[in-house]
Structure formats: C-alpha cells, structure tokens
Scaffold this motif. Structure first.
Motif, PDB file in Angstrom:
ATOM      1  N   VAL A   1      17.184  18.427  -0.935  1.00 39.62           N
ATOM      2  CA  VAL A   1      17.281  17.156  -0.199  1.00 39.62           C
ATOM      3  C   VAL A   1      18.576  16.409  -0.566  1.00 39.62           C
ATOM      4  O   VAL A   1      19.263  15.861   0.314  1.00 39.62           O
ATOM      5  CB  VAL A   1      16.043  16.274  -0.506  1.00 39.62           C
ATOM      6  N   ALA A   2      18.918  16.410  -1.852  1.00 44.02           N
ATOM      7  CA  ALA A   2      20.105  15.662  -2.294  1.00 44.02           C
ATOM      8  C   ALA A   2      21.383  16.241  -1.685  1.00 44.02           C
ATOM      9  O   ALA A   2      22.244  15.499  -1.184  1.00 44.02           O
ATOM     10  CB  ALA A   2      20.191  15.686  -3.817  1.00 44.02           C
ATOM     11  N   ASP A   3      21.499  17.569  -1.710  1.00 47.21           N
ATOM     12  CA  ASP A   3      22.702  18.203  -1.147  1.00 47.21           C
ATOM     13  C   ASP A   3      22.753  18.028   0.373  1.00 47.21           C
ATOM     14  O   ASP A   3      23.832  17.844   0.957  1.00 47.21           O
ATOM     15  CB  ASP A   3      22.734  19.692  -1.497  1.00 47.21           C
ATOM     16  N   THR A   4      21.584  18.096   0.997  1.00 50.73           N
ATOM     17  CA  THR A   4      21.549  17.878   2.450  1.00 50.73           C
ATOM     18  C   THR A   4      21.996  16.451   2.782  1.00 50.73           C
ATOM     19  O   THR A   4      22.750  16.231   3.733  1.00 50.73           O
ATOM     20  CB  THR A   4      20.131  18.117   2.995  1.00 50.73           C
ATOM     21  N   ALA A   5      21.520  15.501   1.961  1.00 45.39           N
ATOM     22  CA  ALA A   5      21.928  14.111   2.182  1.00 45.39           C
ATOM     23  C   ALA A   5      23.434  13.958   2.008  1.00 45.39           C
ATOM     24  O   ALA A   5      24.094  13.235   2.765  1.00 45.39           O
ATOM     25  CB  ALA A   5      21.183  13.197   1.224  1.00 45.39           C
ATOM     26  N   ALA A   6      23.986  14.661   1.012  1.00 38.70           N
ATOM     27  CA  ALA A   6      25.444  14.592   0.793  1.00 38.70           C
ATOM     28  C   ALA A   6      26.197  15.204   1.973  1.00 38.70           C
ATOM     29  O   ALA A   6      27.213  14.675   2.423  1.00 38.70           O
ATOM     30  CB  ALA A   6      25.807  15.311  -0.501  1.00 38.70           C
ATOM     31  N   ALA A   7      25.685  16.326   2.468  1.00 32.94           N
ATOM     32  CA  ALA A   7      26.355  16.991   3.590  1.00 32.94           C
ATOM     33  C   ALA A   7      26.263  16.162   4.864  1.00 32.94           C
ATOM     34  O   ALA A   7      27.204  16.116   5.660  1.00 32.94           O
ATOM     35  CB  ALA A   7      25.746  18.371   3.818  1.00 32.94           C
ATOM     36  N   MET A   8      25.113  15.510   5.041  1.00 26.21           N
ATOM     37  CA  MET A   8      24.924  14.716   6.263  1.00 26.21           C
ATOM     38  C   MET A   8      25.409  13.283   6.094  1.00 26.21           C
ATOM     39  O   MET A   8      25.403  12.505   7.054  1.00 26.21           O
ATOM     40  CB  MET A   8      23.443  14.697   6.659  1.00 26.21           C
TER      41      MET A   8
ATOM     42  N   GLU B   1      18.630  10.184   1.175  1.00 26.62           N
ATOM     43  CA  GLU B   1      17.644  11.266   1.048  1.00 26.62           C
ATOM     44  C   GLU B   1      16.411  10.966   1.892  1.00 26.62           C
ATOM     45  O   GLU B   1      15.775  11.878   2.436  1.00 26.62           O
ATOM     46  CB  GLU B   1      17.261  11.445  -0.426  1.00 26.62           C
ATOM     47  N   GLY B   2      16.060   9.693   2.000  1.00 29.59           N
ATOM     48  CA  GLY B   2      14.921   9.305   2.834  1.00 29.59           C
ATOM     49  C   GLY B   2      15.157   9.682   4.290  1.00 29.59           C
ATOM     50  O   GLY B   2      14.236  10.166   4.965  1.00 29.59           O
ATOM     51  N   SER B   3      16.385   9.485   4.747  1.00 35.15           N
ATOM     52  CA  SER B   3      16.705   9.850   6.134  1.00 35.15           C
ATOM     53  C   SER B   3      16.589  11.353   6.328  1.00 35.15           C
ATOM     54  O   SER B   3      16.103  11.819   7.371  1.00 35.15           O
ATOM     55  CB  SER B   3      18.129   9.409   6.485  1.00 35.15           C
ATOM     56  N   VAL B   4      17.034  12.110   5.329  1.00 34.92           N
ATOM     57  CA  VAL B   4      16.932  13.570   5.431  1.00 34.92           C
ATOM     58  C   VAL B   4      15.475  13.987   5.559  1.00 34.92           C
ATOM     59  O   VAL B   4      15.121  14.813   6.414  1.00 34.92           O
ATOM     60  CB  VAL B   4      17.575  14.235   4.189  1.00 34.92           C
ATOM     61  N   LYS B   5      14.629  13.397   4.722  1.00 38.92           N
ATOM     62  CA  LYS B   5      13.201  13.756   4.775  1.00 38.92           C
ATOM     63  C   LYS B   5      12.613  13.420   6.149  1.00 38.92           C
ATOM     64  O   LYS B   5      11.853  14.204   6.727  1.00 38.92           O
ATOM     65  CB  LYS B   5      12.442  12.998   3.682  1.00 38.92           C
TER      66      LYS B   5
END
Lengths: 186, 168
Positions: free
Chosen positions: A142-149, A153-157
């Motif tokens: 989740v953390a890396d996805t949030a960084a990439a996007m 992290e809440g938005s990623v989830k």
C-alpha cells in the motif's frame, strides 16, 4: 543492473498499463517513451534499487496527465458538439455495496479469459485501474502504491477496494448474457 | 458438507486470478510491439543521456555566481545608487531637454498668444505655463465673480438642466 536492462525488464508491463489506460497503441507507446526518457534524464544516477518505484511513479504520472488532457479535450468537445457528460471519475458501479455474486466457478473462468479481463480492467476509472494494477499485478504494497500514485494510503485502499468490487460486478455482468443465452437455447 | 467450489470468491482470489490472466496477456504481445518498444527504449536512452549532458553544461552557465555576502551587498548598493541617481537626475533635467519646453513652444506659436516665440524659447520656467486665450480669460476673472453665491446657484441650475452657462 544497467539502465538498459532495467528498462527492458519493465517496458512490456509498462506498455500494457499505458494501453489499458489510453486504449490507443500510439498513445501507449508515447507514454512509455516519456516515462523512460524522464527516468534516464533525471534518475539515471540513482541506485538501481530505486528505479522500479521511480519508474512506476513517473509512468503513473504520465498516464494521469494523459487522462486529464483527454478529459479536458472531451469536455470541451462535448460542450460544443453533444450533451453527453464525462462520468469517468464517478463510476456508479463502483458505489454498488452488495454486487450480485455469480457462480464462483464461472467467475473464475471469466477471470481467466484474457479478452474479458482486459476489457474489464480497461473499463475501470483511471485511479482504480492504477491502484489495481500496482497492487495486484505489480505486487506493490500500500505504501509503495501510494508513493507511485502520489496520494495517501487511505486513497489507495479505497481505490483498490472499489476496483475489486467493480471488477467482480463486471465479471458477473459479462457472465450474465452467456447464461441467458444458454437458458434461451435449452 | 459445503462444496468449497461453491463458496464465494474472496477479493484476494479474484485479484490473483486477474493478475495471472494479465501475465498471460503479456505473452501474447505481438513481435511488432516488442520491436517498437526496443526501438523507443534505445531512443530514450540516447536522448536522455545526451540531454542530461547538455543540461549539466547548460545549468553550469545559469547558476548564480558564488559571491560572498558582502559582495552581494556591495552590488545591491551600487544598483540602488544608480537607481537613485537616475531618478533624482531626471527631476533636475533642464526644461530645454524635455517635454515642458515643447509644450511651451507649441503654445507660444498658437494663434492669439501674447508671448512671442522668441520670448517663449528664452523663457525657461521650471513649471510649464499655458498661454491659451481661454485659460487667460478664466484667469482674468475677478474672484468675486466665481464666489458670488447667486452666480454659483445659477450655474448649478443651468448645469442641472444641461445648458451651457457661458452661452448666455
């Protein structure tokens, strides 16, 4: 690892991601090339371990930029030539709380069909698509996805959850006409 | 006993299956696409390396000079001094070199002017004077004329009805 080898290892998946978002071969190639160019220009001297996440971040940025540009153009075009409204960001299917669950076996079979899966993922809103591809396909946490996007992290989830719900729903819907057809034939 | 195949799929199971299908889709990319990807990767590498070298050279010329604090202060003081000098100097410029003299000459040769052109050129007032006949008429009016309450009231009334007070 030399930069050339790294780019060679990610270019096909990057192209697929860009193609799912842009749906046009030429646009997808442009997006991938832009991302590669930017990585080489700005981050070639960074440690090789940082390249994957940096590249994903650049790529997702390019995809989002492309999508925003298209949305703006579409909005102007539709304002002058039609009454349709772009509802890409607010997919009503994503808000369905209790989607109709199909037969698990049929659902699995549908999820194994390349054409259906590509169409279903292609139909996702761009942020949900990014979250799904980065989490489920690239295997980022989740953390890396949030960084990439470049979001929380809440938005990623949220995006990921909605993406899975939407995919489940569209797979069920993709199954429905076949079932109806079978019932009609019997 | 419940058949495990009839249990609803979890989100994780769906995600894994979809990811596997996407992996499978990657094996079906055409050779033309692969060739294009290789070509654009090479181009990106060449251009990126060339551009980054250019940027490094270009940025070196655009960087701020490494002056010390006092040196920067001295330069700022010089710039400020130049600005003050130019500003004050502009106020002290002689009338011959500026617009006031031009106005004076134009007025001096206007019909009805009381001042001869040669006088106007010789006369160098710090504040430009206007010698038009209309202005002289107004200036020559007695103070009482403009301060008479009745007269002012008449003027206001004529203004209100849109007539020119000087027409009568």
């Amino acid at each position: 690892m030399p930069l050339n080898a790294f780019l060679a290892s990610v270019e096909r998946r990057a192209y697929r991601m860009a193609l799912l978002a842009a749906r046009e071969h030429a646009d997808a190639l442009d997006i991938v090339q832009d991302a590669m160019f930017s990585l080489v220009k700005h981050y070639a001297e960074k440690p090789a371990t940082e390249w994957p996440l940096l590249f994903q971040r650049i790529l997702q940025n390019r995809i989002l930029e492309w999508h925003r540009h298209q949305t703006r153009s579409k909005r102007w075009f539709s304002r002058w030539f039609s009454n349709s409204v772009d509802e890409d960001e607010e997919d009503p299917l994503a808000l369905v709380e209790d989607p109709q669950e199909g037969d698990p076996q049929v659902l699995l079979a549908r999820a194994g069909d390349i054409n259906i899966v590509l169409k279903c993922v292609e139909a996702l809103p761009v942020r949900q698509q990014q979250a799904f591809l980065l989490r489920a396909w690239e295997g980022l946490d989740v953390a890396d996805t949030a960084a990439a996007m470049q979001c929380s992290e809440g938005s990623v989830k949220t995006h990921y959850f909605r993406a899975i719900q939407t995919l489940r729903q569209t797979l069920v819907q993709a199954h429905a006409p076949v079932a109806d057809q079978r019932e009609g034939n019997s | 006993m419940t058949n495990p195949n009839s249990l609803p799929l979890t989100d994780q199971q769906i995600a894994e299956r979809l990811a596997a299908t996407l992996d499978l889709a990657q094996t079906q990319l055409g050779s033309d696409v692969t060739a294009q990807l290789v070509a654009l990767r090479r181009e990106a590498l060449q251009q990126g390396v060339a551009k980054s070298v250019l940027d490094r050279k270009g940025n070196a010329g655009l960087q701020w000079p490494a002056y010390s604090g006092p040196q920067w202060a001295a330069m700022a003081a010089m710039v400020a001094l130049c600005a003050i000098t130019l500003g004050v100097g502009h106020r002290w410029l002689p009338a011959e070199s500026g617009a006031p003299l031009l106005v004076n000459r134009v007025n001096a040769i206007a019909p009805g002017s009381e001042v001869a052109p040669e006088t106007a050129v010789a006369h160098e007032p710090s504040v430009p004077t206007v010698h038009s006949p209309a202005l002289q008429t107004i200036e020559s009016m007695p103070e009482a004329y403009t301060e008479d309450p009745q007269m002012l009231a008449d003027w206001e009334m004529l203004d209100a009805i849109g007539e020119d007070p000087d027409a009568s």
